[in-house]
Design a protein around this motif. Structure first.
Motif, PDB file in Angstrom:
ATOM      1  N   MET A 234       0.828  -1.205   0.000  1.00 21.02           N
ATOM      2  CA  MET A 234       0.000   0.000   0.000  1.00 21.02           C
ATOM      3  C   MET A 234       0.858   1.249   0.000  1.00 21.02           C
ATOM      4  O   MET A 234       0.491   2.231  -0.629  1.00 21.02           O
ATOM      5  CB  MET A 234      -0.939   0.001   1.207  1.00 21.02           C
ATOM      6  CG  MET A 234      -2.265  -0.676   1.005  1.00 21.02           C
ATOM      7  SD  MET A 234      -3.063  -0.454  -0.592  1.00 21.02           S
ATOM      8  CE  MET A 234      -3.240   1.283  -0.742  1.00 21.02           C
ATOM      9  N   GLN A 235       1.972   1.203   0.711  1.00 20.25           N
ATOM     10  CA  GLN A 235       2.871   2.365   0.710  1.00 20.25           C
ATOM     11  C   GLN A 235       3.346   2.655  -0.705  1.00 20.25           C
ATOM     12  O   GLN A 235       3.390   3.807  -1.130  1.00 20.25           O
ATOM     13  CB  GLN A 235       4.063   2.121   1.645  1.00 20.25           C
ATOM     14  CG  GLN A 235       4.981   3.326   1.789  1.00 20.25           C
ATOM     15  CD  GLN A 235       4.292   4.497   2.472  1.00 20.25           C
ATOM     16  OE1 GLN A 235       3.362   4.341   3.244  1.00 20.25           O
ATOM     17  NE2 GLN A 235       4.744   5.699   2.159  1.00 20.25           N
TER      18      GLN A 235
ATOM     19  N   ARG B  39       0.472   4.191  -2.640  1.00 15.69           N
ATOM     20  CA  ARG B  39       0.265   5.581  -2.218  1.00 15.69           C
ATOM     21  C   ARG B  39       1.309   6.494  -2.837  1.00 15.69           C
ATOM     22  O   ARG B  39       0.988   7.568  -3.342  1.00 15.69           O
ATOM     23  CB  ARG B  39       0.289   5.690  -0.701  1.00 15.69           C
ATOM     24  CG  ARG B  39      -0.021   7.100  -0.251  1.00 15.69           C
ATOM     25  CD  ARG B  39      -0.359   7.177   1.206  1.00 15.69           C
ATOM     26  NE  ARG B  39      -0.988   8.466   1.419  1.00 15.69           N
ATOM     27  CZ  ARG B  39      -0.632   9.279   2.374  1.00 15.69           C
ATOM     28  NH1 ARG B  39       0.266   8.960   3.246  1.00 15.69           N
ATOM     29  NH2 ARG B  39      -1.238  10.457   2.500  1.00 15.69           N
TER      30      ARG B  39
ATOM     31  N   ASN C  79     -17.796  -2.618  -2.983  1.00 19.58           N
ATOM     32  CA  ASN C  79     -16.967  -1.445  -2.684  1.00 19.58           C
ATOM     33  C   ASN C  79     -17.732  -0.151  -2.921  1.00 19.58           C
ATOM     34  O   ASN C  79     -17.587   0.817  -2.166  1.00 19.58           O
ATOM     35  CB  ASN C  79     -15.692  -1.458  -3.527  1.00 19.58           C
ATOM     36  CG  ASN C  79     -14.635  -2.387  -2.986  1.00 19.58           C
ATOM     37  OD1 ASN C  79     -14.757  -2.940  -1.903  1.00 19.58           O
ATOM     38  ND2 ASN C  79     -13.574  -2.567  -3.757  1.00 19.58           N
TER      39      ASN C  79
ATOM     40  N   TYR D 239     -16.777   8.826   7.512  1.00 19.68           N
ATOM     41  CA  TYR D 239     -15.633   7.928   7.513  1.00 19.68           C
ATOM     42  C   TYR D 239     -14.925   8.050   8.860  1.00 19.68           C
ATOM     43  O   TYR D 239     -15.055   7.189   9.703  1.00 19.68           O
ATOM     44  CB  TYR D 239     -14.692   8.215   6.335  1.00 19.68           C
ATOM     45  CG  TYR D 239     -13.476   7.311   6.348  1.00 19.68           C
ATOM     46  CD1 TYR D 239     -13.619   5.933   6.445  1.00 19.68           C
ATOM     47  CD2 TYR D 239     -12.198   7.836   6.304  1.00 19.68           C
ATOM     48  CE1 TYR D 239     -12.510   5.098   6.493  1.00 19.68           C
ATOM     49  CE2 TYR D 239     -11.092   7.007   6.341  1.00 19.68           C
ATOM     50  CZ  TYR D 239     -11.245   5.648   6.444  1.00 19.68           C
ATOM     51  OH  TYR D 239     -10.158   4.823   6.497  1.00 19.68           O
TER      52      TYR D 239
ATOM     53  N   GLU E  10      -9.201  -4.475  -3.330  1.00 20.41           N
ATOM     54  CA  GLU E  10      -8.545  -4.080  -2.084  1.00 20.41           C
ATOM     55  C   GLU E  10      -7.883  -2.714  -2.217  1.00 20.41           C
ATOM     56  O   GLU E  10      -7.993  -1.868  -1.325  1.00 20.41           O
ATOM     57  CB  GLU E  10      -7.506  -5.129  -1.683  1.00 20.41           C
ATOM     58  CG  GLU E  10      -8.117  -6.434  -1.213  1.00 20.41           C
ATOM     59  CD  GLU E  10      -7.089  -7.531  -0.989  1.00 20.41           C
ATOM     60  OE1 GLU E  10      -5.918  -7.208  -0.733  1.00 20.41           O
ATOM     61  OE2 GLU E  10      -7.470  -8.706  -1.076  1.00 20.41           O
ATOM     62  N   ILE E  11      -7.211  -2.492  -3.322  1.00 18.47           N
ATOM     63  CA  ILE E  11      -6.541  -1.209  -3.531  1.00 18.47           C
ATOM     64  C   ILE E  11      -7.557  -0.091  -3.681  1.00 18.47           C
ATOM     65  O   ILE E  11      -7.364   1.005  -3.154  1.00 18.47           O
ATOM     66  CB  ILE E  11      -5.592  -1.292  -4.743  1.00 18.47           C
ATOM     67  CG1 ILE E  11      -4.380  -2.151  -4.353  1.00 18.47           C
ATOM     68  CG2 ILE E  11      -5.165   0.081  -5.213  1.00 18.47           C
ATOM     69  CD1 ILE E  11      -3.447  -2.456  -5.489  1.00 18.47           C
TER      70      ILE E  11
ATOM     71  N   MET F 252     -10.484   0.251  -2.290  1.00 19.17           N
ATOM     72  CA  MET F 252     -10.987   0.660  -0.974  1.00 19.17           C
ATOM     73  C   MET F 252      -9.929   1.418  -0.193  1.00 19.17           C
ATOM     74  O   MET F 252     -10.231   2.430   0.455  1.00 19.17           O
ATOM     75  CB  MET F 252     -11.486  -0.543  -0.167  1.00 19.17           C
ATOM     76  CG  MET F 252     -12.876  -1.004  -0.564  1.00 19.17           C
ATOM     77  SD  MET F 252     -14.104   0.308  -0.812  1.00 19.17           S
ATOM     78  CE  MET F 252     -14.028   1.221   0.708  1.00 19.17           C
ATOM     79  N   SER F 253      -8.695   0.968  -0.246  1.00 19.53           N
ATOM     80  CA  SER F 253      -7.625   1.676   0.457  1.00 19.53           C
ATOM     81  C   SER F 253      -7.446   3.081  -0.102  1.00 19.53           C
ATOM     82  O   SER F 253      -7.294   4.049   0.647  1.00 19.53           O
ATOM     83  CB  SER F 253      -6.315   0.891   0.348  1.00 19.53           C
ATOM     84  OG  SER F 253      -6.429  -0.338   1.015  1.00 19.53           O
TER      85      SER F 253
ATOM     86  N   HIS G  83     -10.357   5.242   1.064  1.00 18.58           N
ATOM     87  CA  HIS G  83     -10.248   5.594   2.480  1.00 18.58           C
ATOM     88  C   HIS G  83      -9.251   6.744   2.663  1.00 18.58           C
ATOM     89  O   HIS G  83      -9.517   7.682   3.429  1.00 18.58           O
ATOM     90  CB  HIS G  83      -9.871   4.384   3.322  1.00 18.58           C
ATOM     91  CG  HIS G  83     -11.041   3.510   3.618  1.00 18.58           C
ATOM     92  ND1 HIS G  83     -10.913   2.171   3.863  1.00 18.58           N
ATOM     93  CD2 HIS G  83     -12.371   3.778   3.721  1.00 18.58           C
ATOM     94  CE1 HIS G  83     -12.116   1.653   4.098  1.00 18.58           C
ATOM     95  NE2 HIS G  83     -13.005   2.612   3.998  1.00 18.58           N
ATOM     96  N   MET G  84      -8.148   6.704   1.954  1.00 15.42           N
ATOM     97  CA  MET G  84      -7.188   7.810   2.040  1.00 15.42           C
ATOM     98  C   MET G  84      -7.783   9.093   1.460  1.00 15.42           C
ATOM     99  O   MET G  84      -7.625  10.185   2.029  1.00 15.42           O
ATOM    100  CB  MET G  84      -5.890   7.439   1.331  1.00 15.42           C
ATOM    101  CG  MET G  84      -5.082   6.391   2.071  1.00 15.42           C
ATOM    102  SD  MET G  84      -3.483   6.027   1.292  1.00 15.42           S
ATOM    103  CE  MET G  84      -3.933   4.636   0.242  1.00 15.42           C
TER     104      MET G  84
END
Length: 176
Positions: A1-2, A5, A40, A52, A155-156, A158-159, A162-163
């Motif tokens: 994830m880092q 990002r 999602n 959120y 998965e990506i 949603m991440s 969220h950010m």
């Protein structure tokens, strides 16, 4: 994830700015996807309408996948490729934002929704696998990935959202 990002931070910031502008102007967020991306879409709308991280007033949001009567009637009468476009036509307004997610980046029902959004001057955002596929060229802001593994794209997505929603809430609540 880092890694995601760091490589997609500019697109994520631009996505947040689009949402901030729309929500500050009283517009709504529409979401759509198929399969896991449909789930999602519901999740994102839940975070938009509910909250959120920050306690705040509700923002306007609609998930285009959650009404089985609309989905089946539209699919029956117009074909499955029109199930989202008809809803964009009916509930979308100029200045709203349509968020789509797709691991294949080739779903005809999402393509028709994007085309309808363009007609109505609705801003379009997408998180897509498969290098963006055919859908990429119809979006205003696209965060795309080379792989098309559904689980990874979902998965990506949603991440990422969220950010993005963290930034949106902080900006709108703090009136920045």
């Amino acid at each position: 994830m880092q890694n995601v990002r760091e490589s997609k931070i500019e697109q994520m910031e631009q996505t947040a700015e689009i949402l901030i502008k729309a929500l500050k102007n009283g517009n709504k967020v529409l979401t759509a996807g198929n399969g896991g991306s449909a789930a999602n879409a519901q999740h994102i709308t839940g975070d938009v309408v509910g909250r959120y991280k920050i306690e705040r007033k509700a923002f306007a949001g609609v998930t285009l996948t959650v009404d089985p009567s609309v989905m089946t009637a539209t699919g029956n009468d117009y074909g499955y490729e029109e199930v989202f476009a008809r809803q964009v036509e009916g509930v979308g307004n100029k200045g709203d934002v349509l968020i789509i997610m797709s691991s294949s980046a080739g779903s005809s029902n999402l393509l028709q929704a994007l085309k309808k959004a363009k007609e109505k001057e609705i801003y379009t955002i997408a998180v897509l696998g498969n290098n963006g596929g055919v859908l990429k060229e119809w979006t205003d802001k696209c965060i795309d990935f080379s792989f098309k593994d559904s689980d990874l794209v979902e998965e990506i997505a949603m991440s990422i959202f969220h950010m993005v929603l963290t930034q949106v809430e902080e900006s709108v609540v703090n009136n920045q």
